[in-house]
Design an enzyme around this catalytic site. Structure first.
Site, PDB file in Angstrom:
ATOM      1  N   CYS A 381      19.135  26.192   0.418  1.00 23.90           N
ATOM      2  CA  CYS A 381      18.008  25.356   0.842  1.00 23.90           C
ATOM      3  C   CYS A 381      17.624  25.645   2.296  1.00 23.90           C
ATOM      4  CB  CYS A 381      18.322  23.888   0.584  1.00 23.90           C
ATOM      5  SG  CYS A 381      16.813  22.950   0.301  1.00 23.90           S
ATOM      6  N   HIS A 506      19.666  23.992  -5.074  1.00 28.40           N
ATOM      7  CA  HIS A 506      21.081  23.663  -4.814  1.00 28.40           C
ATOM      8  C   HIS A 506      21.941  24.009  -6.032  1.00 28.40           C
ATOM      9  CE1 HIS A 506      20.557  21.348  -1.051  1.00 28.40           C
ATOM     10  NE2 HIS A 506      19.344  21.148  -1.538  1.00 28.40           N
ATOM     11  N   GLU A 508      25.020  24.280  -6.235  1.00 32.02           N
ATOM     12  CA  GLU A 508      26.319  23.577  -6.230  1.00 32.02           C
ATOM     13  C   GLU A 508      26.354  22.398  -7.200  1.00 32.02           C
ATOM     14  OE1 GLU A 508      24.148  23.648  -3.714  1.00 32.02           O
ATOM     15  OE2 GLU A 508      24.076  21.776  -2.581  1.00 32.02           O
TER      16      GLU A 508
HETATM   17  N1  GLN Z   1      14.891  20.210   5.405  1.00 29.82           N
HETATM   18  C1  GLN Z   1      14.480  21.190   4.489  1.00 29.82           C
HETATM   19  C2  GLN Z   1      13.353  20.710   3.594  1.00 29.82           C
HETATM   20  O1  GLN Z   1      13.123  19.536   3.462  1.00 29.82           O
HETATM   21  C3  GLN Z   1      15.662  21.673   3.643  1.00 29.82           C
HETATM   22  C4  GLN Z   1      16.260  20.584   2.810  1.00 29.82           C
HETATM   23  C5  GLN Z   1      17.622  20.948   2.267  1.00 29.82           C
HETATM   24  O2  GLN Z   1      18.306  21.812   2.809  1.00 29.82           O
HETATM   25  N2  GLN Z   1      18.066  20.230   1.243  1.00 29.82           N
HETATM   26  O3  GLN Z   1      12.690  21.519   2.982  1.00 29.82           O
END
Ligand code: GLN
Length: 562
Positions: A381, A506, A508
């Site tokens: 992310c 994600h 995970e």
């Molecule tokens: N802050 C970033 C976004 O909102 C990444 C979010 C994250 O890593 N879950 O896109």
């Protein structure tokens, strides 16, 4: 078969392990061929934990259908085959929101709306809805008995047994039995008081799970049994374990699942727990030694914030027969420290999800280090977004490259999409839940997944800005995963690097001990390969090798996985 219900409460302290205990019991019942589901009820007034700081709450776990939930749901999915949904996670905030909305619609017209029966009815209805069609529904009540805010939930489950009958509902209470080194005694008083509190509100537990550091001797079990009005054989030791996947084995050895089935008149034979035993054996003596992986983030003082990431690395470790030593590195501190001394010698580097500006430059330094030193890098992310920014700045020469989330330089290689610009309410409004992702053939992502299309879970607002695709790819950035419907970049890697893989989603959240996620398996494999190469070059240049020696890296928090 009639649905049976197991309600799990906790006493004495929070964080004694109700979530794991519930997940382990679900695993035991599933291993008997029963159709099981799990629910978590959280007494706080937030509608979901999505708006809470990770330091308050730990990780936010995202379900396939895009609900932001408590991290215990992660344990539930990892220990079982269940695919949880939004309705498996209930907060007091949601319950009150529903009841108040009904009141405004006039559904209780003429009546006074009260905690009993309106709030308690709403809680009971939600349990029944989730339990439909299942053999067993395990419901974990968050918080600790004695908290004012848990009371409506406890009252609801008291009524539940009254409504459904004793043979269909059991109460299991988890407490702590501390060992006092000074006097050499196991202390049962906190357990007695916690059960008293429960009995005051009309709940008599059927089983006690006593968290201890040693097996409870028979005299202590009898004492607890007498004071708590519970059969001694139903006082179970929930002994500390060296890895969480031993918990089902500990309960199984004491016949907990057998006793639960007898008490609930569930006819389901045990098929043994050999697959769990095998996992524990692998974890205890992995064939391929240890690798050290650095997690660079800003929530490293509360490693619960990275629960699913550390678990998924653990699954990758099991698959590679290796022990992983996780080194948590504070990205903010990295901004003003010597990156070489912090990161050299690591077999792999991972930047997990994160929000906001703080510590971002430290993460970028770590990514640059991994890119230049050919260290396996896994970016999740924000870990993808920062890899793109690092590449744009240092390889494409876009020195002001950033994300609109961090600063207003105008060079937004990571930006907000049109949909997100309209968002006014912060809660539950990110890109959430599972989306498809098409993988580009002949890329690391494609090879590692071994397939051409995947579905993964998201939780973010910002995306790679498509205007920069051309310049980034001309300099060697590879877009290996794409969402064709939304025209969004989902995976990015670097040509020529041994293992540099990042994803906007994600992964995970979908990894399980018995189904390790391919990206984590690949990352740990690459880290192991890198360690072996480091060792070889260490031998060759043994006199000059001090900068690669793991013994130098002691300044940050180190945690042995498990
Ligand atoms: N802050 C970033 C976004 O909102 C990444 C979010 C994250 O890593 N879950 O896109």
């Amino acid at each position: 078969m009639k649905t049976k219900y197991i309600f799990v409460s906790g006493g004495v302290l929070s964080s004694v392990g109700k979530g794991l205990a519930s997940a382990a019991m679900a695993a035991l019942l599933e291993s008997r061929g029963l159709k099981v589901t799990l629910m978590k009820m959280d007494p706080y007034l937030n509608v979901d934990p999505g708006t809470m700081n990770p330091f308050q709450h730990g990780e936010v776990f995202v379900t396939e259908d895009g609900a932001e939930t408590d991290l215990d749901l992660g344990h539930y999915e990892r220990f079982t085959s269940i695919n949880l949904k939004r309705e498996n996670s209930v907060s007091a905030g949601q319950v009150y929101e529903t009841v108040i909305a009904k009141e405004r619609r006039g559904e209780y017209l003429g009546g006074t709306v009260q905690v009993i029966p309106h709030i308690t009815d709403e809680i009971k209805d939600r349990v029944k809805k989730v339990a439909k069609g299942k053999d067993v529904c395990i419901v974990e009540i968050g918080g600790t008995v004695g908290d004012i805010e848990s009371l409506p939930f406890l009252e609801a489950i008291r009524q539940f047994r009254f409504d459904m009958g004793e043979e269909n509902v059991i109460f299991i209470h988890l407490t702590l039995v501390p060992y006092l080194g000074m006097s050499g005694e196991l202390k049962t008083k906190p357990t007695q008081h916690s059960v008293q509190k429960l009995r005051e509100i009309g709940i008599q537990p059927d089983f006690l799970l006593c968290r201890t550091d040693r097996i409870l001797p028979p005299d202590i079990r009898s004492k607890i049994a007498l004071f708590c009005n519970i059969k001694a054989e139903n006082v179970i030791t929930a002994k500390d374990v060296s890895n969480i996947y031993e918990v089902p084995l500990v309960f199984y050895e004491q016949g907990l699942d057998e006793k639960i089935c007898e008490r609930l008149k569930l006819k389901a034979k045990s098929k043994g727990l050999s697959k769990w035993a095998k996992i524990s054996e692998t974890l205890a003596s992995p064939k391929n030694g240890t690798v050290e992986i650095g997690i660079v983030g800003k929530y490293v003082d509360l490693t619960e914030s990275y629960k699913s990431v550390s678990e998924a690395i653990g699954h990758g470790a099991i698959a590679n027969q290796v022990k992983v030593h996780l080194k948590y590195i504070d990205s903010e501190k990295l901004e003003n420290s010597d990156v070489e001394s912090e990161l050299s010698g690591l077999s792999g580097i991972l930047v997990p999800g994160g929000f906001g500006n703080r510590g971002v430059e430290g993460k970028i330094k770590a990514i640059e280090y991994a890119r230049k030193h050919n260290i396996p890098y896994f970016g999740i992310c924000i870990g993808l977004q920062l890899a793109v920014i690092e590449f744009a700045r240092h390889v494409c020469g876009l020195t002001k490259a950033t994300s609109r989330e961090f600063s207003n330089t105008g060079e937004f290689v990571i930006d907000l999409m049109e949909e997100q610009r309209k968002v006014e309410r912060i809660g539950g409004s990110m890109r959430l839940g599972a989306y498809q992702c098409k993988l580009t053939p002949k890329t690391l992502a494609y090879e590692t997944y071994g397939s051409s299309e995947v579905r993964e879970r998201h939780r973010h607002r910002y995306e790679v800005n498509n205007h920069y695709r051309k310049i980034l790819s001309e300099h060697g950035l590879v877009f290996s995963g794409l969402n064709s419907e939304l025209d969004l970049i989902e995976m990015v890697e670097i040509k020529g690097h041994p293992w540099f893989l990042t994803c906007q989603f994600h992964p995970e959240f979908k990894s399980k001990p018995f189904e390790p996620h391919p990206l984590f398996v690949g990352f740990v494999r690459a880290s192991l390969k890198n360690r072996m190469q480091l060792k070889k070059s260490d031998k060759k240049t043994s006199a000059k090798s001090s900068s690669l020696s793991p013994s130098k890296q002691t300044r940050n928090r180190s945690v042995e996985y498990r």
